[in-house]
Design an enzyme around this catalytic site. Structure first.
Site, PDB file in Angstrom:
ATOM      1  N   ALA A 240       0.713  -0.965   0.523  1.00  0.00           N
ATOM      2  CA  ALA A 240       0.429   0.113   0.007  1.00  0.00           C
ATOM      3  C   ALA A 240       0.636   1.174  -0.522  1.00  0.00           C
ATOM      4  O   ALA A 240       2.108   1.325   0.490  1.00  0.00           O
ATOM      5  CB  ALA A 240      -0.895   0.282   1.231  1.00  0.00           C
TER       6      ALA A 240
ATOM      7  N   GLU B 258       6.128   2.967   4.376  1.00  0.00           N
ATOM      8  CA  GLU B 258       6.751   3.225   5.735  1.00  0.00           C
ATOM      9  C   GLU B 258       6.671   4.359   5.414  1.00  0.00           C
ATOM     10  O   GLU B 258       7.869   5.082   7.588  1.00  0.00           O
ATOM     11  CB  GLU B 258       8.307   2.975   5.850  1.00  0.00           C
ATOM     12  CG  GLU B 258       8.788   3.464   4.284  1.00  0.00           C
ATOM     13  CD  GLU B 258       8.406   2.527   3.204  1.00  0.00           C
ATOM     14  OE1 GLU B 258       9.420   3.318   2.048  1.00  0.00           O
ATOM     15  OE2 GLU B 258       7.631   2.330   3.255  1.00  0.00           O
TER      16      GLU B 258
ATOM     17  N   SER C   9       3.537   4.006  -7.583  1.00  0.00           N
ATOM     18  CA  SER C   9       4.207   4.737  -8.789  1.00  0.00           C
ATOM     19  C   SER C   9       4.120   3.278  -9.625  1.00  0.00           C
ATOM     20  O   SER C   9       4.063   2.150  -9.626  1.00  0.00           O
ATOM     21  CB  SER C   9       5.477   5.020  -8.679  1.00  0.00           C
ATOM     22  OG  SER C   9       5.993   3.726  -8.236  1.00  0.00           O
TER      23      SER C   9
ATOM     24  N   CYS D 150      -3.590   9.649  -7.426  1.00  0.00           N
ATOM     25  CA  CYS D 150      -3.835   8.966  -8.747  1.00  0.00           C
ATOM     26  C   CYS D 150      -4.770   9.853  -8.969  1.00  0.00           C
ATOM     27  O   CYS D 150      -5.079   9.013 -10.148  1.00  0.00           O
ATOM     28  CB  CYS D 150      -3.706   7.691  -8.647  1.00  0.00           C
ATOM     29  SG  CYS D 150      -4.931   6.559  -7.588  1.00  0.00           S
TER      30      CYS D 150
END
Length: 488
Positions: free
Chosen positions: A150, A179, A229, A284
């Site tokens: 994620a 993270e 990405s 996005c």
């Protein structure tokens, strides 16, 4: 740093200290404050979680579907009770304003609600007679252990696309959250456990490359869901597929918004400002390019510039703030480099967000670049920041041609009251999610999040019926039952 809390992985229903000696700071992007440290876990820890998840799957997959659904309903109720706490955690570690964070929490809850419909979603189908005395039935079964990777920009909504549905359908799950935004997941784990989820069904392993590669390579893991990405998504899809896993990879975007002459000017400006600069452009479904018909362009752009300059920038926890920080200093520097590249290549910088006047945090203000062309870097690349490119066009046909040149095809929007124009846009635009007179066409949980082209790698999308198909196998049983001896 001795007093900074170190996060732990969640494996087999327990918080387990990582075996790694590598930790990264989790930073409040609005202030620079170190909130905690997250482990960059080892491959061995991922493999351990996979073994545990496989063992848990054997039992969880045999739990009656209505009982599984009740756990999801309990989880949903707990999320509702803790909505404000969850929203504040999102703002603290991600930076988006509280209103946006509350909206994200609500979207996450809606995904859990959809997953709680598992008894209906798991239903197969049948045909009573395919030949004399022969019938056929189609049954759904969970695929097994599922891995999820994620992103930072929606630390609740995106994971809630993944694990609630997979688990409701009988799978077990290993999640690698970003993270950069791990704190929210701690709270979700706590609430899911409180809802009655058995140990080992849901596991969380923080980390980076080693954990990602473990998810993609470990034979126990049968399917992988990814959001992030394009370069990483390509790698995830190719590597996971090469290891015979089901993979869905939702990747980059460069969403175009078309403004026609008959658009409601005030409403369109409000929507474009929100779509382009909301969540600091780190989504996005953000509006990255506006193509506006020449006849309305001057009036529209004057209003757009004024609105952009009046956006309140600051800490998302403060009242009235619309635009929070980008996630990290390197993202801030990267964004400024893109702005300067755009100017260098000939774009006109009409709203400059490089200097915000804020002394701390990683802020970029609303930025508008006009006279952009399709050969410019700022038009081609996903910048993932509050940067909007503007192109003037002669008509709708030209606007659609411009949008379709992009390698990405996540979303697109149009502002007009012309039914013929809307139909032309719907039929001719290359994008999976379309908006008419709204700025962010993100679908509800029961519709697929359906990007095209380089915005998606895979066959089955996230959400909706696609997610049910992704997380289940099908068995078709053909049987002959002779009625001999029962004749009248």
């Amino acid at each position: 740093m001795a007093d900074v809390r170190k996060l732990k992985n969640y494996i087999d229903g327990e918080w387990v200290e990582s075996k790694t000696d590598k930790y990264e700071d989790v930073i409040n992007p609005a202030t620079g404050e170190v909130l905690c440290q997250v482990p960059i876990s080892t491959r061995a820890e991922l493999d351990q979680a996979a073994v545990i998840a496989e063992q848990a799957f054997e039992k969880w997959s045999q739990v009656a579907v209505p009982r599984r659904a009740r756990v999801l309903f309990s989880f949903q109720q707990l999320l509702i009770q803790h909505k404000e706490e969850l929203a504040r955690l999102i703002t603290l570690e991600n930076g988006k304003n509280l209103s946006e964070a509350r909206g994200e929490v609500q979207r996450g809850i809606e995904n859990v609600e959809f997953a709680a419909g598992a008894p209906t979603l798991m239903m197969g189908d049948s045909l009573a007679s395919i030949a004399t005395d022969v019938e056929a039935a189609n049954y759904r079964y969970p695929v097994g252990v599922v891995g999820g990777i994620a992103p930072f920009n929606f630390p609740m909504m995106v994971p809630c696309w993944m694990f609630p549905m997979a688990i409701a359908l009988g799978n077990s799950f290993i999640l690698k959250p970003s993270e950069r935004t791990p704190l929210l997941m701690e709270k979700l784990v706590e609430l899911f456990s409180e809802a009655g989820l058995p140990k080992g069904v849901f596991n969380v392993v923080y980390g980076a490359h080693d954990v990602v590669n473990g998810i993609l390579e470990n034979e126990i893991i049968k399917a992988v869901s990814f959001v992030g990405s394009k370069p990483v998504g390509e790698y995830v899809y190719k590597t996971g597929s090469a290891n015979l896993k089901r993979v869905q990879a939702l990747t980059g975007a460069k969403n175009h918004t078309i403004v026609l002459n008959d658009a409601d000017l005030e409403d369109t400006v409000t929507n474009v400002i929100s779509a382009a600069f909301g969540s600091a452009g780190e989504r996005c479904m953000a509006c990255a390019v506006v193509t506006v018909e020449e006849d309305i362009a001057d009036e529209f752009l004057e209003a757009l510039r004024t609105a952009a300059k009046n956006v309140k920038i600051g800490n998302g926890l403060d009242d009235g703030v619309f635009l929070g920080p980008v996630i990290r200093e390197e993202n801030q520097k990267r964004t400024i480099a893109y702005i300067e590249k755009g100017v260098e290549e000939g774009a006109k910088l009409t709203v400059d967000g490089r200097e915000t006047g804020l002394s701390e945090g990683h802020f970029v203000g609303p930025t508008i670049l006009e006279d952009v062309t399709t050969d410019m870097t700022i038009w081609k690349d996903e910048i993932f920041a509050p940067v909007l490119s503007v192109i003037r066009v002669k008509n709708l046909q030209e606007a659609v041609r411009v949008a379709n040149l992009s390698e990405f095809a996540n979303g697109a929007c149009i502002f007009t009251n012309n039914a013929k124009a809307i139909r032309y846009f719907r039929e001719k635009i290359d994008a999976g999610m379309l908006g008419v007179n709204l700025g962010v066409p993100a679908p509800m949980a029961f519709f697929p999040f359906s990007g095209w082209k380089s915005s998606f790698y895979g066959t089955l999308h996230a959400n909706g019926k696609d997610s049910v198909d992704f997380y289940t196998h099908k068995k078709v049983v053909t049987a002959r039952y002779s009625l001999k001896g029962y004749e009248e």
